[in-house]
Design a protein around this motif. Structure first.
Motif, PDB file in Angstrom:
ATOM      1  N   ARG A 111      60.004 -24.506  32.685  1.00  9.48           N
ATOM      2  CA  ARG A 111      60.671 -25.795  32.475  1.00  9.48           C
ATOM      3  C   ARG A 111      59.797 -26.952  32.964  1.00  9.48           C
ATOM      4  O   ARG A 111      59.675 -27.981  32.285  1.00  9.48           O
ATOM      5  CB  ARG A 111      62.025 -25.789  33.193  1.00  9.48           C
ATOM      6  CG  ARG A 111      62.891 -27.003  32.925  1.00  9.48           C
ATOM      7  CD  ARG A 111      64.216 -26.865  33.650  1.00  9.48           C
ATOM      8  NE  ARG A 111      65.009 -25.789  33.075  1.00  9.48           N
ATOM      9  CZ  ARG A 111      65.919 -25.951  32.124  1.00  9.48           C
ATOM     10  NH1 ARG A 111      66.132 -27.163  31.636  1.00  9.48           N
ATOM     11  NH2 ARG A 111      66.600 -24.930  31.664  1.00  9.48           N
ATOM     12  N   PHE A 115      58.189 -29.714  30.427  1.00  4.80           N
ATOM     13  CA  PHE A 115      58.862 -31.014  30.437  1.00  4.80           C
ATOM     14  C   PHE A 115      58.600 -31.832  31.694  1.00  4.80           C
ATOM     15  O   PHE A 115      59.125 -32.932  31.820  1.00  4.80           O
ATOM     16  CB  PHE A 115      60.371 -30.814  30.275  1.00  4.80           C
ATOM     17  CG  PHE A 115      60.742 -30.088  29.014  1.00  4.80           C
ATOM     18  CD1 PHE A 115      60.758 -30.753  27.794  1.00  4.80           C
ATOM     19  CD2 PHE A 115      61.061 -28.740  29.035  1.00  4.80           C
ATOM     20  CE1 PHE A 115      61.098 -30.081  26.629  1.00  4.80           C
ATOM     21  CE2 PHE A 115      61.402 -28.056  27.873  1.00  4.80           C
ATOM     22  CZ  PHE A 115      61.417 -28.738  26.662  1.00  4.80           C
ATOM     23  N   SER A 210      67.715 -33.767  23.626  1.00  4.10           N
ATOM     24  CA  SER A 210      67.030 -32.693  24.329  1.00  4.10           C
ATOM     25  C   SER A 210      66.909 -31.483  23.421  1.00  4.10           C
ATOM     26  O   SER A 210      67.406 -31.466  22.296  1.00  4.10           O
ATOM     27  CB  SER A 210      67.805 -32.320  25.600  1.00  4.10           C
ATOM     28  OG  SER A 210      69.083 -31.789  25.252  1.00  4.10           O
ATOM     29  N   ALA A 282      64.208 -31.527  28.532  1.00  5.30           N
ATOM     30  CA  ALA A 282      64.402 -30.093  28.715  1.00  5.30           C
ATOM     31  C   ALA A 282      65.819 -29.692  28.335  1.00  5.30           C
ATOM     32  O   ALA A 282      66.751 -30.507  28.401  1.00  5.30           O
ATOM     33  CB  ALA A 282      64.128 -29.708  30.172  1.00  5.30           C
TER      34      ALA A 282
END
Length: 390
Positions: A111, A115, A210, A282
């Motif tokens: 993650r 991002f 997102s 994300a």
């Protein structure tokens, strides 16, 4: 969901870098307009007077392109074809490196790599001297021309939409409700606030939206096995892509679209909003952890030819015949091409919608991912991508 796609791993067609002899006797480019037939076809000879060999991918300074080149683009049309191919190869290299890292460290925080520092993607820091002689800095959000153009188009769309809705209301009032409006009607004044609306800077962030986690990861693991070879080809990825570039010459939009597909299938992601202009955020934590579908030297060749094939079909009006495409990309059997395309579509959950916003957004999305990955490599003292070239 049961998927029955029988595709056995095959031995790589190309065992050496000396590939030109396999196509010396071909006489045309194998294209047939929109015809995608399975019949035998030909390719251009090496000595074709109108066929110019593209420059090598290594001639592009990808680091400089990602750092400043993208920010200076007025339009994606300004991106050169070889630069697009270099970006595609950089993504392939990044995915190979990251797959190796994830195999060694399964708990790696994907993650943050994908991002992290997304907000700094559009932030410019300027330094200045204050009245006391000390140096201070201040950050400004400056949209590069690519994003600024997309924002302008989105704002224009938002401004024009209320007018369209108002005209639809007037038509419905006259035709369906049989209540015709008087010529001196002042109904427009009731929509004054709406008609003067605009997309403010504060509204841009929610518009970006997102990603969301796509189909389940275990299914992706099963499908991606269809792309595996029995052994790693002797051909390097650079030579493979240069071969494709020489005989297919995919356009920049095709290459960026192929990169977008490869990025999404590798991380099992699906965009929430197709009309975004800023890089996507994300996935929400409720979607669960981000997992990676490994891209390694055994499956990368078939993944490359598949994403390029689907992108060519979607973006270009000119399709190459099946047999010609197989000859160029090294597939032994024409029947395998359809099966690979179908497997790719399942990996993408058939989410292949593309527009100008999507491609513009992805270019900046990829830059964030590339920066974070290489920052991690420098911090850990890991091997750089050039040493992992396959």
């Amino acid at each position: 969901m049961d998927i029955n796609v029988r595709l056995k791993p095959q031995r790589p067609t190309f065992e050496t870098d000396q590939l030109d002899t396999s196509i010396d006797d071909l006489s045309n480019d194998g294209s047939d307009g929109n015809n995608d037939s399975n019949s035998s076809t030909n390719a251009p000879p090496n000595g074709h007077p109108d066929k110019v060999r593209p420059p090598p991918i290594a001639s592009v300074d990808v680091d400089q392109l990602l750092i400043t080149g993208i920010d200076n683009l007025e339009s994606l049309k300004d991106l050169k074809q070889i630069e697009s191919m270099a970006l595609f190869k950089r993504l392939v290299d990044d995915l190979l490196i990251l797959s190796d890292l994830v195999k060694k460290s399964p708990d790696l925080d994907l993650r943050s790599i994908l991002f992290g520092k997304m907000g700094s993607n559009l932030v410019v820091r300027e330094e200045f001297d204050d009245d006391n002689g000390s140096v201070e800095s201040e950050e400004f959000v400056i949209y590069p021309p690519l994003i600024a153009d997309s924002i302008a188009k989105l704002r224009e769309k938002k401004r024009s939409t209320p007018y369209v809705e108002l005209e639809q209301f007037k038509t419905k009032s006259t035709e369906e409700l049989e209540v015709p409006l008087r010529k001196n009607s002042r109904i427009d004044s009731n929509f004054g606030a709406l008609l003067s609306g605009d997309l403010t800077d504060e509204e841009l962030r929610p518009v970006a939206g997102s990603y969301h986690i796509n189909i389940d990861y275990s299914l992706c693991e099963q499908i991606v096995q269809k792309f595996y070879l029995k052994q790693v080809p002797a051909l390097t990825i650079s030579k493979y892509l240069e071969r494709i570039n020489r005989f297919l010459t995919p356009s920049p939009s095709v290459l960026i679209t192929a990169s977008y597909f490869l990025f999404n299938l590798a991380f099992n992601l699906r965009p929430e909003n197709d009309q975004c202009v800023l890089p996507l955020q994300a996935p929400p934590e409720s979607d669960g952890p981000i997992k990676m579908t490994y891209v390694d030297t055994l499956d990368v060749f078939r993944l490359i030819l598949s994403v390029l094939r689907v992108s060519l079909k979607e973006i270009e009006d000119k399709n190459f015949k099946q047999a010609y495409y197989c000859k160029i990309t090294g597939l032994q059997h024409v029947e395998d091409l359809l099966k690979l395309e179908l497997s790719l579509l399942y990996l993408l959950d058939f989410h292949i919608f593309i527009n100008e916003f999507t491609l513009t957004r992805f270019v900046f999305q990829f830059r964030v991912f590339d920066r974070n990955l290489h920052s991690l490599l420098r911090a850990d003292g890991s091997t750089e991508q050039g040493e992992l070239e396959q």
